[in-house]
Design a protein around this motif. Structure first.
Motif, PDB file in Angstrom:
ATOM      1  N   UNK A  23      -0.176 -10.384 -13.045  1.00 23.85           N
ATOM      2  CA  UNK A  23      -1.621 -10.260 -13.139  1.00 23.85           C
ATOM      3  C   UNK A  23      -1.284 -10.538 -10.971  1.00 23.85           C
ATOM      4  N   UNK A  24      -1.046 -11.274 -10.445  1.00 26.20           N
ATOM      5  CA  UNK A  24      -0.913 -11.226  -9.196  1.00 26.20           C
ATOM      6  C   UNK A  24       0.084 -10.663  -8.297  1.00 26.20           C
ATOM      7  N   UNK A  25       0.783 -10.351  -9.223  1.00 33.67           N
ATOM      8  CA  UNK A  25       1.450  -9.105  -8.286  1.00 33.67           C
ATOM      9  C   UNK A  25       1.693  -7.738  -8.784  1.00 33.67           C
ATOM     10  N   UNK A  26       0.152  -7.205  -9.834  1.00 35.09           N
ATOM     11  CA  UNK A  26      -0.168  -6.265  -9.806  1.00 35.09           C
ATOM     12  C   UNK A  26      -1.547  -6.634  -9.001  1.00 35.09           C
ATOM     13  N   UNK A  27      -2.301  -6.974  -8.560  1.00 32.40           N
ATOM     14  CA  UNK A  27      -2.948  -7.051  -7.960  1.00 32.40           C
ATOM     15  C   UNK A  27      -2.409  -7.075  -6.539  1.00 32.40           C
ATOM     16  N   UNK A  28      -1.224  -6.886  -6.186  1.00 32.12           N
ATOM     17  CA  UNK A  28      -1.060  -7.284  -4.307  1.00 32.12           C
ATOM     18  C   UNK A  28       1.021  -7.091  -4.818  1.00 32.12           C
ATOM     19  N   UNK A  29       1.274  -5.535  -4.781  1.00 30.21           N
ATOM     20  CA  UNK A  29       2.906  -5.161  -5.429  1.00 30.21           C
ATOM     21  C   UNK A  29       3.012  -4.525  -4.270  1.00 30.21           C
ATOM     22  N   UNK A  30       4.484  -4.258  -3.251  1.00 30.17           N
ATOM     23  CA  UNK A  30       5.323  -3.733  -2.380  1.00 30.17           C
ATOM     24  C   UNK A  30       4.836  -2.799  -1.864  1.00 30.17           C
TER      25      UNK A  30
END
Length: 130
Positions: A23-30
């Protein structure tokens, strides 16, 4: 290509540990992941649905298309795996019947059209369209 998605479903004990991270990676993508997501979302390529930061067993892949059994990975500075780890990860995913294609961050950022074209060419050979 047929594959059994349940064969590699994330076990519940692992899911509890990695769902927050996904979820965090979806919220804060590169920035590069976000740029590619803008090209993949809403079935823009051959009408196929992509998921981002999707869990497969113990891994979180950048992008996943179930209909084509395709994983797309974007590798860059924030990439957390070594080449050896990437090779093992790719080998595992391929053993599950998935194809993995990788793009360097700078290629996605500087040449998104060329990246999308390569993905579209790959998908055209894997999925039958009516």
């Amino acid at each position: 290509m047929a594959h059994n998605e349940n064969h590699w479903k994330t076990p519940s004990h692992l899911w509890r540990k990695i769902k927050h991270l996904a979820h965090e990676m979806r919220t804060n993508p590169t920035p590069a992941e976000n740029r590619l997501w803008q090209c993949l979302r809403r079935k823009q390529i051959h009408g196929l649905k992509f998921r981002r930061q999707h869990t497969i067993d113990r891994f979180i892949v950048d992008f996943y298309c179930k209909e084509a059994a395709l994983v797309i990975e974007v590798d860059g500075k924030s990439h957390q795996y070594t080449q050896a780890e990437d090779a093992l990860r790719t080998e595992f995913l391929q053993a599950q019947g998935l194809t993995v294609i990788r793009f360097p961050n700078d290629e996605v950022w500087n040449h998104p059209g060329a990246v999308v074209e390569r993905i579209a060419e790959h998908l055209a050979g894997r999925v039958q369209h009516p």
